[in-house]
Design an enzyme around this catalytic site. Sequence first.
Site, PDB file in Angstrom:
ATOM      1  N   ASP A   1      35.447  38.323  44.077  1.00 47.28           N
ATOM      2  CA  ASP A   1      35.301  39.905  44.520  1.00 47.28           C
ATOM      3  C   ASP A   1      34.139  40.684  44.388  1.00 47.28           C
ATOM      4  O   ASP A   1      34.179  41.516  44.269  1.00 47.28           O
ATOM      5  CB  ASP A   1      36.639  40.490  43.914  1.00 47.28           C
ATOM      6  CG  ASP A   1      36.515  40.522  42.469  1.00 47.28           C
ATOM      7  OD1 ASP A   1      35.636  40.160  41.758  1.00 47.28           O
ATOM      8  OD2 ASP A   1      37.721  41.282  41.849  1.00 47.28           O
TER       9      ASP A   1
ATOM     10  N   SER B   1      39.074  41.642  31.709  1.00 46.10           N
ATOM     11  CA  SER B   1      39.479  41.078  33.170  1.00 46.10           C
ATOM     12  C   SER B   1      39.383  39.634  33.094  1.00 46.10           C
ATOM     13  O   SER B   1      39.827  39.169  34.134  1.00 46.10           O
ATOM     14  CB  SER B   1      38.660  41.831  34.303  1.00 46.10           C
ATOM     15  OG  SER B   1      37.686  41.722  34.362  1.00 46.10           O
TER      16      SER B   1
ATOM     17  N   HIS C   1      34.388  39.330  39.660  1.00 44.76           N
ATOM     18  CA  HIS C   1      35.051  38.215  39.070  1.00 44.76           C
ATOM     19  C   HIS C   1      34.762  37.004  39.524  1.00 44.76           C
ATOM     20  O   HIS C   1      34.311  37.013  40.769  1.00 44.76           O
ATOM     21  CB  HIS C   1      36.429  38.529  38.748  1.00 44.76           C
ATOM     22  CG  HIS C   1      36.895  39.839  38.315  1.00 44.76           C
ATOM     23  ND1 HIS C   1      36.895  40.860  39.242  1.00 44.76           N
ATOM     24  CD2 HIS C   1      36.895  40.107  36.984  1.00 44.76           C
ATOM     25  CE1 HIS C   1      37.191  42.044  38.252  1.00 44.76           C
ATOM     26  NE2 HIS C   1      37.181  41.614  36.993  1.00 44.76           N
TER      27      HIS C   1
END
Length: 376
Positions: free
Chosen positions: A344, A38, A347
């Site tokens: 968040d 991610s 990240h």
Amino acid sequence: MKSSPQFSLLFLLFSFVAKALPLIRTKHVNAIFSFGDSYADTGNFAVLASPVLNDTIWTSKPPYGETFFHGPNGRCSDGRLVIDFIADEMGLPFLPPYLSHNESFSRGANFAVSGATALEFEFFVKNNLTSPDIINSSLRVQLSWFEELKPSLCSTPEDCWEYFGKCLFVLGEIGGNDYAYMLFFGWSVEQTMAYVPYVISVISSAVERLINEGATAIVIPGTWPAGCAPINLAINMNASIDAYEPQTGCIKALNELHRSHNIKLRFEITKLRLRYPHVALIYTDYYSLTIDFLLFPQHFGFIRAPLMACCGNGNNQYNINLTEACGMPGVSACQDPSTYVSWDGAHMTEAAYRYIASSWLRGPYADPPILLALRY
């Protein structure tokens, strides 16, 4: 690497001086091919998971992407990622996700998938480390997608060797999810630590595979300090004071795990350099700069609590609610993400990624800096 005020100021000095280096002195890069999880995914997870998760892919909902793209775009941040800033520096477009349709990949492609692992999917099935959120997108799968793409980029082995020799490959971040899944399903840090050499071996094999395809410049990132992630800190809210690093407030054991990964990865890269002296193998460091973000946030403009997430709905010092994630209805973002390190809880913000990208391109958080490695 232990951080210090002098080291942070060195980073700022390097960034200032290196910006004067003209890109014309850097080898032309035809394309970039990116792998990982991610931290580099530009939309593959959204495509891959949509048939299974449908409307619960929260990273495809507002406020994700709000800072630069003005809406969700498959990236796990408020804006651009490190790979976006690297592509921009090379004069290349943002890398399209490989699983997207009607895209041109002549200038590069992104194979990274949120949640991806280095170890193969079968390992997690065999060891009961599975959940509906784990999708088979391991590094081996991503490399197989690269193989599928090759015929559209070059027609003969000689053509491919020449073409890929003028490309930049970015292999990761990868490995962090392997450890996260092991710990989430109940393994101890000690049990998980035993599998670090296996993860490193997979990464090393992937590097050699790309070299055999003709790659001459490969960026190999380490992992970041997971013990500093607000989500992990919220999960461990009731830990004893001895569980935390006194300087950073991060979880000791998790950071020790990721430091071990990075140390072993750097040693493996050293061995690969001896084997392939014609290839620029570039180790890049998420860990040290992230620690400096936390120790000296004012140097970087992070005026908010550095261990607090910008986007969250938590009534605690981390702004994390374990049942209400960013992107869910009713969960909002802070007014100015550029003043936060974490977006968040898992990240980073675009602002943090911008600093990381600059430190990889120009130093000092890369060995060697990417622009230096690409100079004639």
